[in-house]
Structures are given as structure tokens and as C-alpha cells.
Design a protein around this motif. Structure first.
Motif, PDB file in Angstrom:
ATOM      1  N   THR A   1     -47.442  34.291  21.196  1.00 54.98           N
ATOM      2  CA  THR A   1     -47.030  34.550  22.590  1.00 54.98           C
ATOM      3  C   THR A   1     -45.534  34.871  22.707  1.00 54.98           C
ATOM      4  O   THR A   1     -44.755  34.656  21.772  1.00 54.98           O
ATOM      5  CB  THR A   1     -47.391  33.401  23.566  1.00 54.98           C
ATOM      6  N   TYR A   2     -45.159  35.372  23.879  1.00 57.82           N
ATOM      7  CA  TYR A   2     -43.760  35.746  24.140  1.00 57.82           C
ATOM      8  C   TYR A   2     -43.490  35.630  25.633  1.00 57.82           C
ATOM      9  O   TYR A   2     -44.418  35.506  26.433  1.00 57.82           O
ATOM     10  CB  TYR A   2     -43.488  37.200  23.668  1.00 57.82           C
ATOM     11  N   HIS A   3     -42.217  35.637  25.948  1.00 60.40           N
ATOM     12  CA  HIS A   3     -41.805  35.692  27.360  1.00 60.40           C
ATOM     13  C   HIS A   3     -41.280  37.083  27.640  1.00 60.40           C
ATOM     14  O   HIS A   3     -40.826  37.781  26.741  1.00 60.40           O
ATOM     15  CB  HIS A   3     -40.740  34.639  27.644  1.00 60.40           C
ATOM     16  N   ARG A   4     -41.346  37.487  28.903  1.00 61.92           N
ATOM     17  CA  ARG A   4     -40.843  38.802  29.290  1.00 61.92           C
ATOM     18  C   ARG A   4     -39.471  38.669  29.936  1.00 61.92           C
ATOM     19  O   ARG A   4     -39.165  37.646  30.540  1.00 61.92           O
ATOM     20  CB  ARG A   4     -41.816  39.472  30.276  1.00 61.92           C
ATOM     21  N   ALA A   5     -38.680  39.705  29.782  1.00 60.68           N
ATOM     22  CA  ALA A   5     -37.348  39.689  30.380  1.00 60.68           C
ATOM     23  C   ALA A   5     -37.419  39.952  31.880  1.00 60.68           C
ATOM     24  O   ALA A   5     -36.496  39.615  32.618  1.00 60.68           O
ATOM     25  CB  ALA A   5     -36.474  40.754  29.706  1.00 60.68           C
TER      26      ALA A   5
ATOM     27  N   GLY B   1     -43.388  33.567  32.938  1.00 60.23           N
ATOM     28  CA  GLY B   1     -44.728  33.400  32.385  1.00 60.23           C
ATOM     29  C   GLY B   1     -44.726  33.508  30.881  1.00 60.23           C
ATOM     30  O   GLY B   1     -43.721  33.884  30.261  1.00 60.23           O
ATOM     31  N   THR B   2     -45.866  33.186  30.276  1.00 64.55           N
ATOM     32  CA  THR B   2     -46.052  33.283  28.827  1.00 64.55           C
ATOM     33  C   THR B   2     -47.155  34.305  28.572  1.00 64.55           C
ATOM     34  O   THR B   2     -48.213  34.242  29.213  1.00 64.55           O
ATOM     35  CB  THR B   2     -46.456  31.907  28.257  1.00 64.55           C
ATOM     36  N   PHE B   3     -46.879  35.249  27.679  1.00 62.81           N
ATOM     37  CA  PHE B   3     -47.794  36.386  27.525  1.00 62.81           C
ATOM     38  C   PHE B   3     -48.260  36.567  26.089  1.00 62.81           C
ATOM     39  O   PHE B   3     -47.617  36.127  25.139  1.00 62.81           O
ATOM     40  CB  PHE B   3     -47.110  37.674  28.012  1.00 62.81           C
TER      41      PHE B   3
END
Ligand code: 6PG
Length: 473
Positions: A450-454, A458-460
């Protein structure tokens, strides 16, 4: 009359500390495992003050006024535990054991907790300055309870180095805080030494100067912003001629740097705390590389650039700038580690005060440290020393030279892990975007990490193996 303080472990550091206390008018009980050292101390230096020699542990403890202040100066590790176990049963609640060796702060935390249960204050204390410092005024970094510092502090401040009349000793924080700060001091010491070594290597192999000429360069630098004990002694070492061969001393010494462990601990601890101390780590690794004689012998045949020493003597000015900039980075990393350790263990360490007590007595003492104290005075919440106004300006002014020096080193094949690592850290911190975003993409691809967006919270996760739509998890 009872002694105000006692020192057990009379090797050179312990002996000189005991003499320092005595020279300041304190009655000092002295004890050593083998009595010969105790006798020798009193015979040789008895006229410097009042010593109370003790042959037995019981006699030593009985010689001390209450609350007892007992300084142990023995080898870090098992020897320290053994001495604590020897003396603790003889002490009473309120007494203090001061460990002045280079203990690991985790050991100090353990010992402090165990002795606290028995009502005894355990004060893990960093002491820097080598044998001369111990005798004439070291920098002293005591941890332990604030209560212990009330009666111990004045004695320590008495014997500490003074800068502008201010003692280089202060209560660092509870339990292991003092030894933690001493550990980081040594990590910075390793970095300082490595950067100086790289500066020397560049002046020698990029500018073609002799050790004697380089000694002169260091002497000049020591009159400016780099003024420090390590720069001063570097000039001395470089100017020294081997009496046996008549060659420069630096050319006859085996190029294998040793270490006792405090620099390595600084890096190990930084890894655990998640603090990037790459400048300090490069210094530890550089010592390590130097020790791998078999690999170095095998690798000597590998090709390098053909051109050598094509820079003139004016290159020294660029190296001075690279050294100053890299030094700022090393200290910024060390202070980051101190603040991270302080937060992790609840020590509430005042970073500006650490810079203040390092101005004199210790191995990294330098004019530069005033600037660090000023930086934290101006902004106690400063996130990194790099952005303090003075340091930011200095880095900005030095960065062209810094890049030029690293580029030259790369071109000529002179290893400069310290300069290059510090510059990479500087460029990493100031980068608008880091390729860490790509790392996150890779982690998400192979492991659904998973990653976060700039652009939104949220977690994606992207369905990499499927239709590559993004899901919020
Ligand atoms: C000091 C020094 C000292 C240490 C030496 C040697 O502050 O007085 O740090 O405590 O013993 O620096 O360390 P290495 O053997 O690891 O180089």
C-alpha cells in the motif's frame, strides 16, 4: 575527615580525574583492584591535594562522607557490572555510583533501574577529553536523577573545563541520557575525524601537497571557522617526522583505523530510532574498510582513473568549504539522533546545552559549537540545524565548492564517502520530491504494501496483477 568523592579504577583516566578533584580542594578517596596503583598515585601526586588511599572496598566506602559519591572508572561492560556488584551491597540509600566509562546507554538504563530499586542513585556519566582532559578539565555529561545532580553537580562543574567561565558540565537527563549523549558525541567525533582525513587525502592526491604543506593548510584553517581541537592536532600529526626513517609520520603508520565501539553504537542506535546519520555511518564504515587488508590487497589491481593530482594549491579553499559544510551535516545528524533518543526515552534533553558543554574539554571542542547553541537559543523547536539561519547561509555559500570537491574526488578516484554522503543528505533533505514515491510503487507492486497519495488522504493499493485500478484499503 571524610572524602567528598571517591574514585575506584586508577588507570590513566581514573587517576587523572582523582587528581583533578584533589587539585580543586576536594578530599578524594582512591581505590584500585591492585593496591600498587593506589600507592603509586599517592606517592607521585600526594602533594597535589588530599587523597585517602583505601586498600579494600569496605575501607573505600567507609572513607566517604554521606551521601557517598563513588566514581567508577573501569572498562565498560562486564568489569563495570562486577565493580557495581562489589560496591552496591556496601552502600546505603541515597548514595551514588557514578560510572564515568564509555558504557552503552542501554546498560546504563538497566543498571540505573536495578540500583534505584535498592535506593542507590546510578549516574551514567559521559566524560570526554582523554587523559589531558580528565586532569585539566573534561567535558562532563552526567545522566541519572535530578536529585543526584544536586549534590554531585557542583563537584563535576568544579573539575570540568570552563569556556567564558561557564562549566562544560550539566545534568543531561535521567537514567541513560548522559551516556547516550556521550555516544553521539563520539559518533560526531568519528565523522569529524573522517572528514578531516578526506580533506587531507584530497589535498595530497588531488592538489599534490606534501604532509608538511598540508599541516600548514590545517594551521591556517585553525584560525578560522574550522578552529577546533581535532584540526589543531591534525596539523601536529601531519607535521611530525618519523624519527626512525625520516619520512612523514603519516606515511609509516599502518593505514588501518581501529575503534572501540562508540561510533558503531551511534549508528546502530540511529538505525533503531530511524534517524538518518549517513555521515556518521560513512565514518564508521571507512574505518571498517581500512581494516579489510585481504580485500584491499586483492582490489589493488582494479582500474582507476589515469589522471592524478591535477588541482593547484588554491583547491585548499574549496576543500575548506566542503569540510565546513559536511561538518554541519554531521552535527545536524548527531543532534537529530539526540533529539530522537530524548523523545523515545523521555529524557527532555536540551540540545543547545549539549553544544554548550561540548565547547571545551572534549575531543570535538570547536568554535563552531557556539553557533549550535545560538541556533537552539533562537529556535528551541528547530527541526534541523541545516535550516538555522547561520548554517543555511554557510551551506548555501559552500555548496558550489562542495560539489566541485566531490566531483574532483570522483574524477580522480579519491574516496570521499564523508563529503559525498553529507552532500547527498543535504540534497535529499532539500529535494522537492524524492524517488521514495517510486520505492512505494515497487513495494505496492510486489507485496501489496500500500501507499499514501500526495493529493488526498487514505491508504491505497493498485491492482497491479489485474486491471490496475486503485482501491482504497
Ligand atoms: C573522548 C573520546 C574517548 C574515546 C576515544 C577512542 O571523548 O574522550 O571519545 O572517549 O575513547 O575517542 O575511541 P575509538 O577507539 O572508538 O576511536
Amino acid at each position: 575527615d571524610k572524602a567528598q568523592i571517591g574514585v575506584t579504577g586508577l588507570a590513566v583516566m581514573g587517576r587523572n580525574l582523582a587528581r583533578n578533584f584533589a587539585r580543586h580542594g576536594h578530599t578524594v578517596a582512591v581505590h584500585n583492584r591492585t593496591t600498587a596503583k593506589t600507592t603509586a598515585l599517592v606517592e607521585e601526586f600526594g602533594d597535589e591535594g588530599t587523597f585517602v588511599p583505601a586498600e579494600t572496598a569496605e575501607g573505600f566506602v567507609a572513607a566517604l562522607e554521606r551521601p557517598r559519591r563513588l566514581v567508577i572508572m573501569v572498562k565498560a561492560g562486564a568489569a563495570t557490572d562486577a565493580v557495581i556488584e562489589e560496591f552496591a551491597p556496601l552502600l546505603e540509600p541515597g548514595d551514588m555510583i557514578v560510572d564515568g566509562g564509555n558504557a552503552h546507554f542501554a546498560d546504563t538504563r538497566r543498571r540505573e533501574a536495578a540500583l534505584r530499586e535498592r535506593g542507590i542513585h546510578f549516574v551514567g556519566t559521559g566524560i570526554s577529553g582523554g587523559e589531558e582532559g580528565a586532569l585539566h578539565g573534561p567535558s562532563i555529561m552526567p545522566g541519572g536523577s535530578a536529585e543526584s545532580y544536586e549534590t554531585l553537580g557542583p563537584l563535576l562543574e568544579d573539575i570540568a573545563a570552563k569556556v567564558d567561565g561557564v562549566p562544560c558540565a550539566t545534568h543531561v537527563g535521567p537514567d541513560g541520557a548522559g551516556h547516550f549523549v556521550k555516544m553521539v558525541h563520539n559518533g560526531i567525533e568519528y565523522a569529524d575525524m573522517q572528514l578531516i582525513a578526506e580533506a587531507y587525502d584530497l589535498l595530497r592526491h588531488a592538489a599534490g601537497l606534501t604532509p608538511a604543506e598540508i599541516a600548514e593548510v590545517f594551521r591556517t584553517w585553525n584560525t578560522g571557522r574550522l578552529e577546533s581541537y581535532l584540526i589543531e592536532i591534525t596539523a601536529e600529526v601531519l607535521a611530525h617526522t618519523d624519527p626512525v626513517t625520516g619520512r612523514p609520520f603519516v606515511d609509516v603508520v599502518l593505514d588501518r583505523a581501529e575503534q572501540k565501539g562508540t561510533g558503531r553504537w551511534t549508528v546502530q542506535t540511529a538505525l533503531d530510532l530511524g534517524v538518518p546519520v549517513n555521515g556518521i555511518a560513512e565514518a564508521v564504515f571507512a574505518r571498517s574498510v581500512s581494516g579489510h587488508a585481504d580485500q584491499r590487497a586483492a582490489a589493488r589491481a582494479l582500474p582507476g582513473p589515469a589522471r592524478r593530482a591535477d588541482r593547484g594549491a588554491d583547491f585548499a579553499d574549496l576543500v575548506e568549504q566542503a569540510l565546513y559544510a559536511s561538518k554541519i551535516v554531521a552535527y545536524a545528524q548527531g543532534f537529530h539522533e539526540i533529539q530522537a533518543g530524548s523523545a523515545e526515552y523521555g529524557w527532555d534533553i536540551d540540545p543547545g546545552a549539549m553544544a554548550r558543554i561540548w565547547r571545551g574539554g572534549c575531543i570535538i571542542r570547536a568554535r563552531f559549537l557556539d553557533r549550535i547553541t545560538d541556533a537552539y537559543r533562537a529556535d528551541p523547536g528547530l527541526a534541523t540545524l541545516l535550516t538555522d539561519e547561520h548554517f543555511a547561509t554557510a551551506l548555501g555559500a559552500a555548496q558550489d565548492a562542495w560539489r566541485e570537491v566531490v566531483a574532483t574526488a570522483v574524477r580522480l578516484g579519491v574516496p570521499t564517502p564523508g563529503f559525498a554522503g553529507a552532500l547527498a543528505y543535504y540534497d535529499s533533505l532539500r529535494a522537492e520530491r524524492l524517488p521514495a514515491a517510486l520505492t512505494q510503487g515497487q513495494r505496492d507492486f510486489f507485496g501489496a504494501h500500500t501507499y499514501h497519495r500526495a493529493d488526498r488522504a487514505g491508504t491505497f493499493h493498485t491492482l497491479w496483477g489485474g486491471d490496475r485500478t486503485e482501491v482504497e484499503v
